[in-house]
Scaffold this motif. Structure first.
Motif, mmCIF file in Angstrom:
data_model
loop_
_atom_site.group_PDB
_atom_site.id
_atom_site.type_symbol
_atom_site.label_atom_id
_atom_site.label_comp_id
_atom_site.label_asym_id
_atom_site.label_seq_id
_atom_site.Cartn_x
_atom_site.Cartn_y
_atom_site.Cartn_z
ATOM 1 N N LYS A 60 70.846 32.789 69.320
ATOM 2 C CA LYS A 60 70.690 32.722 70.774
ATOM 3 C C LYS A 60 72.058 32.754 71.459
ATOM 4 O O LYS A 60 72.258 33.480 72.427
ATOM 5 N N GLU A 61 72.989 31.958 70.921
ATOM 6 C CA GLU A 61 74.332 31.896 71.495
ATOM 7 C C GLU A 61 75.030 33.252 71.465
ATOM 8 O O GLU A 61 75.668 33.661 72.433
ATOM 9 N N LEU A 62 74.903 33.964 70.342
ATOM 10 C CA LEU A 62 75.571 35.252 70.176
ATOM 11 C C LEU A 62 74.740 36.430 70.680
ATOM 12 O O LEU A 62 75.206 37.566 70.670
ATOM 13 N N ARG A 63 73.501 36.133 71.038
ATOM 14 C CA ARG A 63 72.569 37.164 71.521
ATOM 15 C C ARG A 63 72.367 38.262 70.483
ATOM 16 O O ARG A 63 72.491 39.459 70.756
ATOM 17 N N ILE A 64 72.089 37.789 69.262
ATOM 18 C CA ILE A 64 71.795 38.699 68.161
ATOM 19 C C ILE A 64 70.520 38.217 67.479
ATOM 20 O O ILE A 64 70.017 37.139 67.766
ATOM 21 N N SER A 65 70.008 39.010 66.565
ATOM 22 C CA SER A 65 68.792 38.667 65.848
ATOM 23 C C SER A 65 69.009 37.476 64.914
ATOM 24 O O SER A 65 70.049 37.357 64.262
ATOM 25 N N ALA A 66 68.012 36.613 64.839
ATOM 26 C CA ALA A 66 68.059 35.496 63.899
ATOM 27 C C ALA A 66 68.139 36.013 62.461
ATOM 28 O O ALA A 66 68.754 35.376 61.599
ATOM 29 N N LEU A 67 67.541 37.171 62.199
ATOM 30 C CA LEU A 67 67.611 37.757 60.857
ATOM 31 C C LEU A 67 69.046 38.129 60.479
ATOM 32 O O LEU A 67 69.436 38.020 59.313
ATOM 33 N N THR A 68 69.830 38.542 61.469
ATOM 34 C CA THR A 68 71.230 38.888 61.229
ATOM 35 C C THR A 68 72.018 37.635 60.855
ATOM 36 O O THR A 68 72.815 37.648 59.917
ATOM 37 N N VAL A 69 71.782 36.538 61.579
ATOM 38 C CA VAL A 69 72.450 35.274 61.266
ATOM 39 C C VAL A 69 72.023 34.792 59.887
ATOM 40 O O VAL A 69 72.848 34.375 59.074
ATOM 41 N N LYS A 70 70.747 34.876 59.595
ATOM 42 C CA LYS A 70 70.224 34.455 58.290
ATOM 43 C C LYS A 70 70.880 35.258 57.166
ATOM 44 O O LYS A 70 71.260 34.702 56.127
ATOM 45 N N LYS A 71 71.036 36.561 57.376
ATOM 46 C CA LYS A 71 71.668 37.404 56.373
ATOM 47 C C LYS A 71 73.124 36.972 56.149
ATOM 48 O O LYS A 71 73.587 36.895 55.005
ATOM 49 N N ALA A 72 73.830 36.671 57.221
ATOM 50 C CA ALA A 72 75.211 36.212 57.100
ATOM 51 C C ALA A 72 75.283 34.886 56.350
ATOM 52 O O ALA A 72 76.109 34.718 55.442
ATOM 53 N N TYR A 73 74.415 33.945 56.698
ATOM 54 C CA TYR A 73 74.390 32.655 56.019
ATOM 55 C C TYR A 73 74.051 32.832 54.538
ATOM 56 O O TYR A 73 74.637 32.177 53.679
ATOM 57 N N ASP A 74 73.114 33.740 54.243
ATOM 58 C CA ASP A 74 72.760 34.003 52.841
ATOM 59 C C ASP A 74 73.957 34.547 52.066
ATOM 60 O O ASP A 74 74.193 34.150 50.918
ATOM 61 N N ARG A 75 74.704 35.458 52.682
ATOM 62 C CA ARG A 75 75.892 36.026 52.024
ATOM 63 C C ARG A 75 76.946 34.942 51.780
ATOM 64 O O ARG A 75 77.575 34.909 50.730
ATOM 65 N N LEU A 76 77.119 34.071 52.753
ATOM 66 C CA LEU A 76 78.072 32.972 52.587
ATOM 67 C C LEU A 76 77.637 32.028 51.469
ATOM 68 O O LEU A 76 78.461 31.547 50.694
ATOM 69 N N GLU A 77 76.337 31.809 51.379
ATOM 70 C CA GLU A 77 75.823 30.929 50.319
ATOM 71 C C GLU A 77 75.969 31.588 48.953
ATOM 72 O O GLU A 77 76.374 30.934 47.979
ATOM 73 N N GLU A 78 75.672 32.877 48.857
ATOM 74 C CA GLU A 78 75.817 33.607 47.594
ATOM 75 C C GLU A 78 77.258 33.551 47.094
ATOM 76 O O GLU A 78 77.504 33.484 45.887
#
Length: 125
Positions: A44-62
């Motif tokens: 919401k803050e960045l005005r992007i898709s939640a799926l995009t944030v989730k993908k970034a978080y997943d990559r950081l976790e991997e």
């Protein structure tokens, strides 16, 4: 946490987000144990898709930079700073190697490449 997203960049948004978070870890703006914003709130803050944030978080976790605890959030891992610094160093090495390969293919000698590198480094420091 402030991450700048360039919507006109050729770099995918999730990759920009990953790099922004890594940078915040390196600068210790995100200390060990710090909770990242929720996927929804950051989207919401960045005005992007939640799926995009989730993908970034997943990559950081991997990559071992963060840990997600379902129902609680995503947190910076203890070893993140050293991992982030090593990842950044590897990226710099790869970029330098690519540039040097281009120089060799363009017909520059090793000495010419060294001279160019030294001049650039002098300008930077």
């Amino acid at each position: 946490m402030h991450v700048l997203i360039n919507h006109s960049s050729m770099v995918p948004i999730y990759e920009q987000l990953v790099e922004g978070i890594k940078e915040a870890i390196i600068k210790e703006e995100l200390p060990e144990g710090e909770a990242l914003p929720s996927v929804r709130s950051l989207a919401k803050e960045l005005r992007i898709s939640a799926l995009t944030v989730k993908k970034a978080y997943d990559r950081l976790e991997e990559a071992g930079f963060v840990t997600t605890i379902h129902g609680k959030g995503t947190f910076v891992n203890a070893a993140d700073r050293s991992l982030a610094i090593e990842a950044r160093r590897k990226e710099v090495e790869e970029r330098i190697a690519t540039t040097l390969e281009y120089g060799v293919q363009a017909g520059l000698s090793v000495n010419e490449l060294r001279e160019i590198t030294e001049i650039i480094l002098e300008d930077l420091t």
